[in-house]
Write a protein that holds these residues in place. Structure first.
Motif, mmCIF file in Angstrom:
data_model
loop_
_atom_site.group_PDB
_atom_site.id
_atom_site.type_symbol
_atom_site.label_atom_id
_atom_site.label_comp_id
_atom_site.label_asym_id
_atom_site.label_seq_id
_atom_site.Cartn_x
_atom_site.Cartn_y
_atom_site.Cartn_z
ATOM 1 N N LEU A 15 1.122 -0.884 -0.134
ATOM 2 C CA LEU A 15 0.324 -0.341 -0.067
ATOM 3 C C LEU A 15 0.822 1.114 -0.184
ATOM 4 C CD1 LEU A 15 -3.369 -0.691 2.364
ATOM 5 C CD2 LEU A 15 -2.720 -0.637 -0.019
ATOM 6 N N PRO A 16 0.274 2.598 -0.777
ATOM 7 C CA PRO A 16 1.362 3.288 -0.854
ATOM 8 C C PRO A 16 1.441 4.146 0.698
ATOM 9 C CG PRO A 16 -0.701 3.682 -1.929
ATOM 10 C CD PRO A 16 -0.671 2.258 -1.676
ATOM 11 N N GLU A 17 1.987 5.279 0.872
ATOM 12 C CA GLU A 17 2.604 5.873 2.671
ATOM 13 C C GLU A 17 1.220 6.539 3.009
ATOM 14 O OE1 GLU A 17 5.980 8.480 2.090
ATOM 15 O OE2 GLU A 17 4.987 9.202 4.189
ATOM 16 N N THR A 18 1.383 6.082 4.178
ATOM 17 C CA THR A 18 -0.600 5.958 5.052
ATOM 18 C C THR A 18 -0.174 7.176 6.080
ATOM 19 O OG1 THR A 18 0.521 4.016 6.274
ATOM 20 C CG2 THR A 18 -1.226 3.635 4.481
ATOM 21 N N SER A 19 0.781 8.125 5.436
ATOM 22 C CA SER A 19 1.057 9.639 7.085
ATOM 23 C C SER A 19 -0.333 10.500 6.627
ATOM 24 C CB SER A 19 2.481 9.466 6.482
ATOM 25 O OG SER A 19 3.283 8.479 6.198
ATOM 26 N N SER A 20 -0.826 10.650 5.978
ATOM 27 C CA SER A 20 -1.237 11.409 5.731
ATOM 28 C C SER A 20 -2.676 11.464 4.617
ATOM 29 C CB SER A 20 -1.199 12.976 4.838
ATOM 30 O OG SER A 20 -0.092 13.330 5.648
ATOM 31 N N VAL A 21 -3.345 9.784 5.395
ATOM 32 C CA VAL A 21 -4.671 9.505 4.999
ATOM 33 C C VAL A 21 -5.936 9.436 5.949
ATOM 34 C CG1 VAL A 21 -3.248 7.906 4.025
ATOM 35 C CG2 VAL A 21 -3.786 7.574 6.382
ATOM 36 N N PHE A 22 -7.307 9.164 5.605
ATOM 37 C CA PHE A 22 -8.502 9.151 5.833
ATOM 38 C C PHE A 22 -8.697 8.468 6.739
ATOM 39 C CE2 PHE A 22 -13.013 10.250 7.208
ATOM 40 C CZ PHE A 22 -13.062 8.880 6.845
ATOM 41 N N VAL A 23 -8.714 7.659 7.379
ATOM 42 C CA VAL A 23 -9.209 5.970 8.855
ATOM 43 C C VAL A 23 -10.394 6.632 8.979
ATOM 44 C CG1 VAL A 23 -8.103 4.650 10.230
ATOM 45 C CG2 VAL A 23 -6.200 5.924 8.550
ATOM 46 N N ASN A 24 -11.349 5.047 8.814
ATOM 47 C CA ASN A 24 -11.947 4.382 9.193
ATOM 48 C C ASN A 24 -12.241 2.875 9.379
ATOM 49 O OD1 ASN A 24 -15.175 3.711 10.217
ATOM 50 N ND2 ASN A 24 -15.602 5.728 10.179
ATOM 51 N N ARG A 25 -11.398 3.082 11.170
ATOM 52 C CA ARG A 25 -12.036 1.195 10.856
ATOM 53 C C ARG A 25 -13.178 0.089 11.039
ATOM 54 N NH1 ARG A 25 -6.658 -0.700 12.083
ATOM 55 N NH2 ARG A 25 -4.978 1.092 12.235
ATOM 56 N N GLY A 54 -11.015 -8.665 5.238
ATOM 57 C CA GLY A 54 -11.124 -7.301 4.647
ATOM 58 C C GLY A 54 -12.064 -6.857 6.059
ATOM 59 N N SER A 55 -11.660 -5.551 5.998
ATOM 60 C CA SER A 55 -12.129 -4.714 7.442
ATOM 61 C C SER A 55 -11.333 -3.556 7.692
ATOM 62 C CB SER A 55 -12.874 -5.274 8.866
ATOM 63 O OG SER A 55 -11.392 -4.971 9.573
ATOM 64 N N GLY A 56 -12.381 -2.601 7.513
ATOM 65 C CA GLY A 56 -11.671 -0.945 7.763
ATOM 66 C C GLY A 56 -11.490 -0.245 6.777
ATOM 67 N N CYS A 57 -11.478 0.821 6.769
ATOM 68 C CA CYS A 57 -11.046 2.229 5.033
ATOM 69 C C CYS A 57 -9.969 2.887 5.793
ATOM 70 C CB CYS A 57 -12.215 2.851 5.370
ATOM 71 S SG CYS A 57 -12.202 4.600 3.935
ATOM 72 N N VAL A 58 -9.239 2.755 4.619
ATOM 73 C CA VAL A 58 -7.987 3.952 4.388
ATOM 74 C C VAL A 58 -8.517 4.294 2.928
ATOM 75 C CG1 VAL A 58 -6.316 3.095 3.533
ATOM 76 C CG2 VAL A 58 -5.462 4.183 4.660
ATOM 77 N N MET A 59 -7.749 5.936 3.020
ATOM 78 C CA MET A 59 -8.143 6.559 1.719
ATOM 79 C C MET A 59 -7.548 8.111 1.682
ATOM 80 S SD MET A 59 -12.342 7.367 1.814
ATOM 81 C CE MET A 59 -12.179 9.238 1.469
ATOM 82 N N TRP A 60 -6.994 7.499 0.449
ATOM 83 C CA TRP A 60 -5.844 8.762 0.303
ATOM 84 C C TRP A 60 -6.201 9.846 -0.421
ATOM 85 C CZ3 TRP A 60 -5.093 3.904 0.377
ATOM 86 C CH2 TRP A 60 -4.105 3.095 0.750
ATOM 87 N N LEU A 61 -5.733 10.920 0.242
ATOM 88 C CA LEU A 61 -6.124 12.107 -0.235
ATOM 89 C C LEU A 61 -4.804 13.585 -1.469
ATOM 90 C CD1 LEU A 61 -8.428 13.145 3.104
ATOM 91 C CD2 LEU A 61 -9.355 12.226 0.450
#
Length: 864
Positions: A370-380, A409-416
């Motif tokens: 997965l791409p770098e996740t330092s600045s992402v939206f997270v909803n588990r 699979g679970s949770g949501c990570v979104m790249w902005l």
């Protein structure tokens, strides 16, 4: 490896006794014996030691130059090197040998000299001056140095202080790497200085970044050099090799409102493993091999070009098995074409078409880091569908994925923003959905919004059944006609070519299985992604394939030694014009080896293809093949036990890479002594991948009508039924182990009991308790009996009759590397032999072969 001499202790101790400066101090620990605890009434001097209860770890002062002294925790198992795992005063080295360690009444630890000058102290020295009730210092068998108010305290929450809270360059089992949000403190590891004899803080560090979805980064000063990827519930996304060994090592990741950390634990107490950062810039997992008294590198990073952070820039994918390694995601093009053409992909890629937010689609990328996740939206709490719908509605969203992959699979990570540092894996990665303009995505690779998908499904279901039945009928008729056509074609071909035979095995084209014969055109070699040598260059290098340059001969051709004009020595495999290995096997070997990079696999340098000449160019192996030494009555004496054990271990690591760690799961199918090459230092390298096959990620076994390989090394299920799997290679490896130990061939071995081959003979000796009689008589007595017996036991486990009883290569590597690992008792082996003494590819012989599996004999006829 960090090492030092203990002779300096004696010198400094004599100096201490003879010094004219006398100072008052509490009683010290006896210099003639070691203690397990230190109280407030005792001191620890330069020449004294504090041992853990069972003696695994020790606390003592050490020096590499007799000038600067450090207090450290070291393994007490490697008596020659004394591996240091923790250093107290790495920022303030001791210059005065008249120094000692003391525990104060307030529960603080200090290093002071005779003038009572404090050189180092625990971090609580200025924060807590309250008197404690009989504080005591002890080092535990975990390697944790703790201060408590009870000598038997095991509850970490009641420790007044512990070294595990202050890691240096090593993470031991039970140590945490991460953040405590309640105290706003971080735990990370830092390398030593450039020299391995300077414990002061170096430039390399391994730290957790907890913003967004936590990841761990390897740093060189202020520059990120490697990224672990986020934790996906099973492993870090960027470490597909991170397989939990349920009977040995378990990995844990914890994230809550109070803390986030990574740790690991050892299930098998006899196994010693640690994670360290090296001053050269490597993150290493090291394991201790009891029999050889050395640490071995079990895993490391960065290990290849794509492990380098941002190797390929935004919106591109790094793939070590591609050439070049950087490729733009579909719907993107290189930002800097000039640099891209020069194989510098660091500038990344730009979109082909602008997004319009409303009609954008999503491209599905599978098995990626997965791409770098330092600045992402997270909803588990979100599902993947909910995550996709939310991303669709947010015009700034560039991609989305599940946070965890367990239980569907679970949770949501979104790249902005930009998608950075993606790499592709053959297996073990994750699914990523990338936002593209609708015109850039094909219908079959999009993930549509749930509303649009539902509406579409209603219309599809109405006529779905009819379409399916129609398609199945057409497919059946087409396959029947094609099969008849191929049979007719084959019959005509056999009449024209006599006894020549073409392989009906699956071809491998760009990693996809296909049986389309048209794709094997001998002129279509431009997809091999490998340097081509002009055939005249090969002729000059080998002196026109001179007999004096001949290194050996196998079933598919002759191998020659060559020397290029620039002086580089090479090995040239010239395929015989009438060999069973045709273009398919030739392309298969090239495609496989060029994508494999491991120290125990032979390296393919290039190939040549001209008219009916097919040539492979390999790195030159000074000691040629294992069989040329092992089965030679004179030369085999050069293989002492340590060399043989190293060869066994190296072959095991190479097979583990093929089965688990490489881009593809690869079954070699022809593992034997003549296909093990030895370099100048006698390091083994697996060669000859002409018969190898790729397995899919969810594939466990396959069947073939064309049995290939060498009798004596073939597993019973493969020789008799054509069924092959990773366990087929495990069987061949087991045969190799027994041959290396005994110096005798499995096929052609004759004991007093003519019914037994080498495997049967070995099994009988094992049952009778006489297994050491198996060892080659040319080996002197300087070998470890327990190590030999362990190898014999592992070999017999690998050649068990039932494939499901045989261990995987990961288990084999672990059993070989740990003297005290629990090893199951082997069951009876499969005694599979060819009746003919001629070693051949079974497909090239028209004779029937007999095979005996535990006294049940059948006859095998080659499938046509």
């Amino acid at each position: 490896m960090k090492s030092f001499s203990f002779n300096t202790f004696q010198t400094l101790f004599l100096f201490y006794l003879s010094t004219s400066t006398i100072f008052f101090s509490p009683p010290s620990i006896s210099a003639s014996s070691s203690s397990s605890t230190l109280t407030t009434t005792q001191i620890l001097k330069i020449n004294q030691t504090l041992l853990s209860p069972t003696g695994i770890f020790q606390l003592s002062f050490f020096s590499y130059n007799n000038l600067s002294w450090y207090l450290g925790i070291r393994y007490n198992i490697d008596h020659d090197n004394r591996t240091v795992v923790w250093v107290a005063n790495r920022k303030t080295p001791i210059q005065n040998p008249n120094t000692f360690l003391k525990l104060t009444d307030t529960g603080n630890l200090i290093i002071t000299d005779q003038s009572n000058k404090i050189i180092w102290a625990t971090e609580k020295i200025n924060k807590n001056s309250t008197l404690k009730k009989n504080p005591i210092l002890q080092i535990l068998d975990s390697g944790n140095l703790v201060i408590s108010e009870s000598p038997n305290e095991n509850d970490p929450t009641k420790f007044l202080w512990q070294s595990f809270d202050f890691p240096t360059d090593t993470l031991l089992p039970g140590m945490k790497l991460g953040w405590n949000f309640d105290t706003n403190t971080e735990k990370h590891i830092n390398s030593w200085k450039v020299t391995d004899q300077d414990p002061s803080i170096g430039d390399i560090s391994f730290k957790m970044h907890y913003h967004g979805v936590p990841e761990i980064f390897l740093w060189n000063k202020n520059r990120r050099v490697y990224r672990s990827g986020p934790w996906n519930g099973k492993r870090f996304s960027g470490v597909p090799e991170m397989q939990p060994f349920t009977d040995s090592i378990q990995f844990t990741f914890v994230q809550n409102d109070h803390e986030v950390y990574y740790t690991f634990s050892i299930v098998n107490e006899s196994l010693f493993s640690r994670l360290s950062v090296d001053s050269i810039g490597e993150l290493q997992r090291l394991t201790w091999i009891h029999s050889r008294k050395i640490w071995t590198k079990f895993w490391y990073a960065p290990k290849d070009q794509c492990d380098n952070y941002k190797e390929c820039g935004p919106f591109s994918i790094c793939d070590t098995n591609a050439s070049p390694v950087c490729n733009c995601i579909k719907g993107f093009h290189p930002k800097n074409h000039q640099a891209w053409n020069l194989r510098d992909g660091s500038d990344g890629c730009l979109r082909d078409n602008k997004l319009d937010c409303v009609s954008d689609r999503f491209l599905h990328l599978g098995n990626v880091k997965l791409p770098e996740t330092s600045s992402v939206f997270v909803n588990r709490s979100m599902t993947l569908l909910e995550c996709g719908d939310l991303c669709q509605k947010n015009c700034s969203c560039t991609g989305y994925a599940n946070i965890e992959i367990v239980n569907g699979g679970s949770g949501c990570v979104m790249w902005l923003d930009q998608l950075i540092d993606i790499r592709a894996y053959p297996v073990g990665g994750q699914d990523l959905f990338v936002r593209l303009a609708a015109s850039d995505v094909d219908d079959e690779v999009v993930r549509e919004s749930s509303d649009r998908k539902t509406a579409k499904a209603i219309g599809i279901m109405a006529g779905g059944a009819a379409v399916i039945f129609l398609a199945v009928g057409i497919c059946f008729l087409w396959r029947k006609k094609k099969l008849q056509f191929l049979l007719n074609l084959k019959g005509k071909s056999e009449k024209r070519a006599g006894s020549s035979e073409k392989s009906q095995d699956l071809l491998i084209t760009e990693g996809v299985f296909t049986s389309n014969r048209e794709q094997s055109s001998e002129t279509n070699m431009d997809d091999l992604e490998l340097p081509f040598f002009d055939f005249n260059t090969i002729i000059m290098a080998t002196n026109n394939f001179s007999e004096q340059n001949k290194l050996g001969q196998g079933g598919f051709g002759i191998v020659y030694k060559g020397r290029l004009l620039e002086g580089k020595e090479i090995a040239v495999k010239r395929l015989s014009k009438n060999s069973g290995q045709g273009v398919e096997e030739f392309k298969n070997e090239v495609k496989l080896i060029v994508k494999l990079q491991h120290r125990n696999l032979v390296r393919l340098l290039g190939c040549s293809f001209q008219m009916d000449e097919k040539v492979l160019v390999y790195e030159y192996m000074e000691n040629r093949s294992l069989d040329a030494i092992l089965f030679d009555k004179v030369r085999r004496s050069s293989l002492d036990w340590q060399t043989r054990f190293n060869i066994i271990s190296g072959i095991a690591r190479g097979l583990l890479y093929l089965h688990q760690d490489s881009r593809f799961r690869i079954i070699h199918r022809d593992l034997k002594a003549s296909n093990i090459l030895l370099d100048r230092e006698m390091n083994p390298k697996i060669s000859d991948f002409g018969m190898a096959r790729i397995f899919g990620t969810d594939q466990t076994e396959a069947n073939t009508v064309r049995v290939v390989g060498t009798y004596g090394y073939m597993s019973p299920e493969y020789a008799m039924d054509g069924i092959f799997s990773v366990k087929s290679d495990v069987f061949s490896f087991g045969v190799l182990v027994m041959e290396i130990i005994s110096g005798k061939k499995n096929r052609g071995f004759y004991s007093a009991n003519k019914e037994l081959n080498l495997l049967g003979h070995s099994w009988k000796l094992w049952k009778d308790g006489n297994a050491l009689e198996l060892i080659d008589s040319s080996i002197d007595n300087s070998y470890s009996h327990s190590e030999v017996l362990r190898c014999i036991q592992v070999g017999l486990l690998c050649v068990q009759e039932r494939a499901e009883d045989r261990p995987t290569m990961s288990s084999v590597v672990l059993m070989l590397s740990s003297e005290t690992a629990t090893i199951a008792e082997p069951k009876n082996p499969g005694f599979c032999l060819g009746s003919t003494p001629i070693e051949t590819d079974s497909s090239s012989s028209k004779k029937d072969e007999s095979c005996t599996v535990n006294q049940v004999t059948c006859t095998m006829v080659d499938g046509r």
